[in-house]
Write an enzyme that holds these catalytic residues in place. Structure first.
Site, mmCIF file in Angstrom:
data_model
loop_
_atom_site.group_PDB
_atom_site.id
_atom_site.type_symbol
_atom_site.label_atom_id
_atom_site.label_comp_id
_atom_site.label_asym_id
_atom_site.label_seq_id
_atom_site.Cartn_x
_atom_site.Cartn_y
_atom_site.Cartn_z
ATOM 1 N N LYS A 1 -18.884 -40.434 102.787
ATOM 2 C CA LYS A 1 -18.906 -41.369 103.359
ATOM 3 C C LYS A 1 -19.018 -41.284 105.440
ATOM 4 C CE LYS A 1 -23.219 -43.274 100.634
ATOM 5 N NZ LYS A 1 -23.488 -43.969 99.949
ATOM 6 N N ARG B 1 -20.172 -43.036 92.094
ATOM 7 C CA ARG B 1 -21.022 -41.704 92.209
ATOM 8 C C ARG B 1 -20.278 -41.241 93.487
ATOM 9 N NH1 ARG B 1 -25.240 -40.165 95.637
ATOM 10 N NH2 ARG B 1 -26.962 -39.085 94.896
#
Length: 274
Positions: free
Chosen positions: A221, A255
């Site tokens: 991210k 995740r």
């Protein structure tokens, strides 16, 4: 710390890894990579062989500023993929990344096992009732607004306090409907700026007081690649570094886009805490 996935009890006492499969054209890292049956099956097989306990399928990009996708398009994208994966890997435990109750219901009825909702039921008034009727594990994430406008909603006085308050309300709503297996996701990158993401991660262990397993989604991210002045493609090393922090702060599910490296991180964490 145990969840029931289609009758199979999965213990989260030892952290597990959830592999990401985006069947979207515009997801921030892997959008457009998995366009046909061969590429999808190859990626799923790879993630399962590398040790993923769950495969999280998304057909609606939730990256900041992503285009809106209607329900019919999301269903058309995702339901054949659920069929395809379970036909070839019948023991795979599939999580459905959607905020729409109709999409969740259609996929669970085809054999998927978990609903992963970025909106914690706030984008679809029928979601919590649907999950309760389906009697499946439910991942609820913290987010403000929608993927289209969430990055304009980062005005927090105390981000940890406000995230905890958010979950206290959503957990009450879910438990009132007798949803049993609930996992909470702090929502890194969702309605949070760079510093807020790190503030939340630095204090994430406090979220264990809510007595629900924590899922951490930091893989590749912008909180990583912007800090390192690089790109999502070059953010694997930074991802692994933050995965260890997530585990030390109490995350029970990672995740991830890169299963092998995440599994290695879990193994080292387990050895460190043996």
């Amino acid at each position: 710390m145990t969840i029931n996935c289609n009758g199979k009890l999965i213990s989260l006492h030892k952290p597990k890894v959830m592999g990401i499969l985006n069947v979207t054209p515009d997801s921030f890292f892997d959008g457009g990579k998995y366009k046909n049956e061969s590429s999808i099956l190859h990626q799923v097989e790879k993630m399962l062989n590398e040790g993923a306990s769950f495969i999280d399928i998304g057909a609606y990009s939730s990256r900041p500023g992503a285009l809106e996708v209607d329900e019919a398009t999301e269903l058309k994208r995702i339901t054949p993929i659920v069929d395809l994966i379970l036909k070839n890997f019948p023991k795979a435990i599939l999580s459905i990344d959607t905020f729409r109750s109709n999409v969740a219901k259609a996929c669970i009825e085809k054999g998927a096992a978990i609903v992963n909702d970025i909106s914690a039921g706030l984008q679809d008034d029928n979601m919590l009732n649907t999950v309760a009727k389906l009697n499946v594990p439910y991942i609820m994430m913290h987010m403000r607004g929608t993927p289209q406008n969430m990055q304009q909603q980062t005005d927090y006085e105390d981000i940890l306090k406000e995230v905890l308050y958010f979950f206290s309300k959503r957990l009450l709503a879910a438990k009132t409907l007798r949803i049993k297996d609930i996992i909470i996701d702090p929502g890194f990158g969702f309605a949070k700026n760079l510093e807020q993401n790190y503030t939340l991660l630095n204090q994430m262990e406090i979220m264990n007081n809510m007595e629900h397993p924590i899922l951490a989604g930091v893989s590749r991210k912008s909180m990583i690649y912007k800090t390192l002045d690089t790109t999502a493609d070059q953010a694997l090393n930074g991802t692994t570094a933050l995965h260890m922090v997530c585990l030390q702060k109490g995350a029970k599910i990672l995740r991830v886009h890169d299963v092998k490296e995440a599994i290695e991180c879990v193994k080292l964490y387990e050895h460190l805490n043996a």
